[in-house]
Design a protein around this motif. Structure first.
Motif, PDB file in Angstrom:
ATOM      1  N   VAL A 168      -5.360  18.795  91.382  1.00 31.38           N
ATOM      2  CA  VAL A 168      -5.454  17.769  90.347  1.00 31.38           C
ATOM      3  C   VAL A 168      -6.910  17.669  89.889  1.00 31.38           C
ATOM      4  O   VAL A 168      -7.771  17.165  90.619  1.00 31.38           O
ATOM      5  N   GLY A 169      -7.158  18.144  88.679  1.00 31.14           N
ATOM      6  CA  GLY A 169      -8.524  18.174  88.173  1.00 31.14           C
ATOM      7  C   GLY A 169      -8.841  17.090  87.164  1.00 31.14           C
ATOM      8  O   GLY A 169     -10.010  16.798  86.907  1.00 31.14           O
ATOM      9  N   VAL A 170      -7.800  16.494  86.570  1.00 29.04           N
ATOM     10  CA  VAL A 170      -8.017  15.480  85.535  1.00 29.04           C
ATOM     11  C   VAL A 170      -7.172  14.253  85.854  1.00 29.04           C
ATOM     12  O   VAL A 170      -5.975  14.361  86.152  1.00 29.04           O
ATOM     13  N   LEU A 171      -7.802  13.093  85.808  1.00 32.76           N
ATOM     14  CA  LEU A 171      -7.109  11.813  85.971  1.00 32.76           C
ATOM     15  C   LEU A 171      -7.348  10.978  84.726  1.00 32.76           C
ATOM     16  O   LEU A 171      -8.491  10.721  84.349  1.00 32.76           O
ATOM     17  N   ILE A 172      -6.262  10.568  84.074  1.00 36.73           N
ATOM     18  CA  ILE A 172      -6.346   9.668  82.924  1.00 36.73           C
ATOM     19  C   ILE A 172      -5.788   8.317  83.348  1.00 36.73           C
ATOM     20  O   ILE A 172      -4.569   8.139  83.464  1.00 36.73           O
ATOM     21  N   ASN A 173      -6.667   7.374  83.618  1.00 42.47           N
ATOM     22  CA  ASN A 173      -6.255   6.007  83.949  1.00 42.47           C
ATOM     23  C   ASN A 173      -6.030   5.244  82.647  1.00 42.47           C
ATOM     24  O   ASN A 173      -6.928   4.575  82.129  1.00 42.47           O
ATOM     25  N   ASN A 174      -4.827   5.377  82.114  1.00 40.79           N
ATOM     26  CA  ASN A 174      -4.513   4.776  80.826  1.00 40.79           C
ATOM     27  C   ASN A 174      -3.736   3.468  80.940  1.00 40.79           C
ATOM     28  O   ASN A 174      -3.850   2.591  80.074  1.00 40.79           O
ATOM     29  N   ALA A 175      -2.950   3.314  81.996  1.00 41.03           N
ATOM     30  CA  ALA A 175      -2.077   2.140  82.112  1.00 41.03           C
ATOM     31  C   ALA A 175      -2.877   0.846  82.031  1.00 41.03           C
ATOM     32  O   ALA A 175      -3.925   0.689  82.659  1.00 41.03           O
ATOM     33  N   GLY A 176      -2.383  -0.073  81.234  1.00 40.09           N
ATOM     34  CA  GLY A 176      -3.044  -1.362  81.106  1.00 40.09           C
ATOM     35  C   GLY A 176      -2.145  -2.328  80.355  1.00 40.09           C
ATOM     36  O   GLY A 176      -1.211  -1.913  79.667  1.00 40.09           O
ATOM     37  N   ILE A 177      -2.411  -3.613  80.498  1.00 35.54           N
ATOM     38  CA  ILE A 177      -1.644  -4.612  79.762  1.00 35.54           C
ATOM     39  C   ILE A 177      -2.602  -5.597  79.091  1.00 35.54           C
ATOM     40  O   ILE A 177      -3.744  -5.765  79.515  1.00 35.54           O
ATOM     41  N   SER A 178      -2.114  -6.203  78.033  1.00 42.32           N
ATOM     42  CA  SER A 178      -2.888  -7.216  77.333  1.00 42.32           C
ATOM     43  C   SER A 178      -2.040  -8.472  77.186  1.00 42.32           C
ATOM     44  O   SER A 178      -0.950  -8.566  77.758  1.00 42.32           O
ATOM     45  N   TYR A 179      -2.512  -9.443  76.431  1.00 44.84           N
ATOM     46  CA  TYR A 179      -1.727 -10.642  76.153  1.00 44.84           C
ATOM     47  C   TYR A 179      -0.595 -10.286  75.182  1.00 44.84           C
ATOM     48  O   TYR A 179      -0.764  -9.401  74.332  1.00 44.84           O
ATOM     49  N   PRO A 180       0.530 -10.968  75.243  1.00 47.71           N
ATOM     50  CA  PRO A 180       1.562 -10.788  74.216  1.00 47.71           C
ATOM     51  C   PRO A 180       1.011 -11.116  72.826  1.00 47.71           C
ATOM     52  O   PRO A 180       1.361 -10.488  71.845  1.00 47.71           O
ATOM     53  N   TYR A 181       0.158 -12.117  72.773  1.00 46.87           N
ATOM     54  CA  TYR A 181      -0.605 -12.457  71.579  1.00 46.87           C
ATOM     55  C   TYR A 181      -1.765 -13.356  72.000  1.00 46.87           C
ATOM     56  O   TYR A 181      -1.816 -13.817  73.146  1.00 46.87           O
ATOM     57  N   ALA A 182      -2.695 -13.589  71.099  1.00 43.50           N
ATOM     58  CA  ALA A 182      -3.910 -14.341  71.434  1.00 43.50           C
ATOM     59  C   ALA A 182      -3.582 -15.749  71.919  1.00 43.50           C
ATOM     60  O   ALA A 182      -2.662 -16.399  71.412  1.00 43.50           O
ATOM     61  N   ARG A 183      -4.352 -16.205  72.916  1.00 47.64           N
ATOM     62  CA  ARG A 183      -4.162 -17.566  73.427  1.00 47.64           C
ATOM     63  C   ARG A 183      -5.417 -18.020  74.155  1.00 47.64           C
ATOM     64  O   ARG A 183      -6.191 -17.200  74.647  1.00 47.64           O
ATOM     65  N   PHE A 184      -5.612 -19.336  74.167  1.00 48.22           N
ATOM     66  CA  PHE A 184      -6.736 -19.889  74.905  1.00 48.22           C
ATOM     67  C   PHE A 184      -6.536 -19.654  76.407  1.00 48.22           C
ATOM     68  O   PHE A 184      -5.402 -19.512  76.878  1.00 48.22           O
ATOM     69  N   PHE A 185      -7.642 -19.660  77.147  1.00 51.15           N
ATOM     70  CA  PHE A 185      -7.567 -19.353  78.582  1.00 51.15           C
ATOM     71  C   PHE A 185      -6.633 -20.310  79.320  1.00 51.15           C
ATOM     72  O   PHE A 185      -5.885 -19.888  80.198  1.00 51.15           O
ATOM     73  N   HIS A 186      -6.653 -21.600  78.947  1.00 52.16           N
ATOM     74  CA  HIS A 186      -5.810 -22.554  79.665  1.00 52.16           C
ATOM     75  C   HIS A 186      -4.324 -22.361  79.363  1.00 52.16           C
ATOM     76  O   HIS A 186      -3.473 -22.919  80.052  1.00 52.16           O
ATOM     77  N   GLU A 187      -4.019 -21.544  78.359  1.00 55.58           N
ATOM     78  CA  GLU A 187      -2.625 -21.256  78.017  1.00 55.58           C
ATOM     79  C   GLU A 187      -2.088 -20.007  78.719  1.00 55.58           C
ATOM     80  O   GLU A 187      -0.912 -19.679  78.596  1.00 55.58           O
TER      81      GLU A 187
END
Length: 320
Positions: free
Chosen positions: A133-152
């Motif tokens: 294994v010579g190449v690793l692509i760490n692509n997996a990631g998640i974001s918010y469903p949509y923008a929201r304040f931190f307390h939300e």
């Protein structure tokens, strides 16, 4: 004429000479920056990625950028270890790749990065055993469903953001790196985000941006630690790409398709610890850097508030 110019310059007051020299240095600096940008984006040859090894491991490989990277790596002649949480999607992607690149060997690893990390890492360790294994692509990631304040941000989303974007990326790298170190060759690409680097802040996406800032610093440290061991570590920093995670369906000049981004990403693989692989994104980066931070912050806040408003409206419609 040159002698006359120098003689004229000598007769000028000291402050005129100093201003002339400073202006000349500024022009030289800008010229070098532009020429360097042209070279690295259009003229610099890509590295032969097969020199790193015959296999590549890609996380988040069933959609978007990860899937596109898998196809581009297969096109370059590498065998693949595809990591994803959906067995059917993994099989579909594997079949699609092998229909175009019949010689490509593919191993599928079913791993939900929001689930049991220890069990998932064990699966990856078993899958890569004995493989180059010579190449690793760490692509997996998640974001918010949509923008929201931190307390939300609810606890489940908060935990998953940290677990997938930070902990899983770190653990997968930890699993793959030792064998690269033994062979003294390898390339690790961690997909970061402009939310953490390009813009001064990303309001209403605070935790997502913070996790991607971790990825940037993590990558930079590993780059320094292992650059003398034959291992190239890089954080790629895209802006918007037309993916499900970004909720963008159509690509454009400034918003590439996943395939368009992956092609650019592979051209940068092995070069520089941090890059904005898709060149129109670097133009936006330069523009944003030329503006006062408060102006960019204000624009970004207004932009994200509109995203939040649309997201809340969509949620309310679902409840009706």
């Amino acid at each position: 004429m040159e002698i006359g110019f120098l003689e004229t310059l000598k007769t000028q007051p000291l402050w005129v000479i100093v201003l002339f020299l400073l202006g000349s240095l500024s022009i030289l600096k800008i010229s070098v920056s532009i020429l360097t940008w042209v070279y690295v984006n259009f003229l610099r040859p890509p590295k032969n990625i097969k020199k790193y090894g015959s296999w590549a491991l890609v996380t988040g490989s069933t959609d978007g950028i990860g899937k596109a990277f898998a196809f581009e790596l297969a096109k370059k002649g590498l065998n693949l270890i595809l990591v994803g949480r959906n067995p059917k999607k993994l099989e579909d992607v594997s079949s699609e790749i092998q229909s175009k690149f019949s010689k490509t060997q593919i191993k599928n690893v079913i791993f939900d990065l929001t689930g049991d990390l220890s069990e998932g890492i064990k699966k990856i360790t078993e899958a890569i055993e004995g493989l180059d294994v010579g190449v690793l692509i760490n692509n997996a990631g998640i974001s918010y469903p949509y923008a929201r304040f931190f307390h939300e941000v609810d606890d489940e989303l908060l935990n998953n953001l940290i677990k997938v974007n930070v902990e899983a990326t770190t653990k997968v790298t930890q699993a793959v790196l030792p064998a690269m170190l033994k062979r003294k060759r390898g390339a690790i690409v961690n997909i970061g985000s402009g939310a953490a680097i390009v813009i001064p802040s990303d309001p209403l996406y605070a935790v997502y941006a913070a996790t991607k800032a971790y990825i940037d610093q993590f990558s930079r440290c590993l780059y320094v630690e292992y650059k003398n061991s034959g291992i190239d570590v890089q954080c790629q920093v895209p802006l918007y790409v037309a993916t499900k995670m970004a909720s963008i369906k159509r690509s454009s000049f400034f918003v590439p398709s996943p395939t368009g981004y992956a092609k650019a990403g592979l051209r940068w693989l092995g070069h520089d610890p941090r890059c904005t692989a898709y060149w129109p994104h670097s133009v936006i980066w330069a523009l944003l850097n030329s503006l006062p931070e408060f102006a960019v912050d204000s624009w970004r806040l207004g932009f994200c508030l509109q995203i939040r408003k649309r997201g809340q409206l969509k949620d309310s419609r679902k409840k009706e």
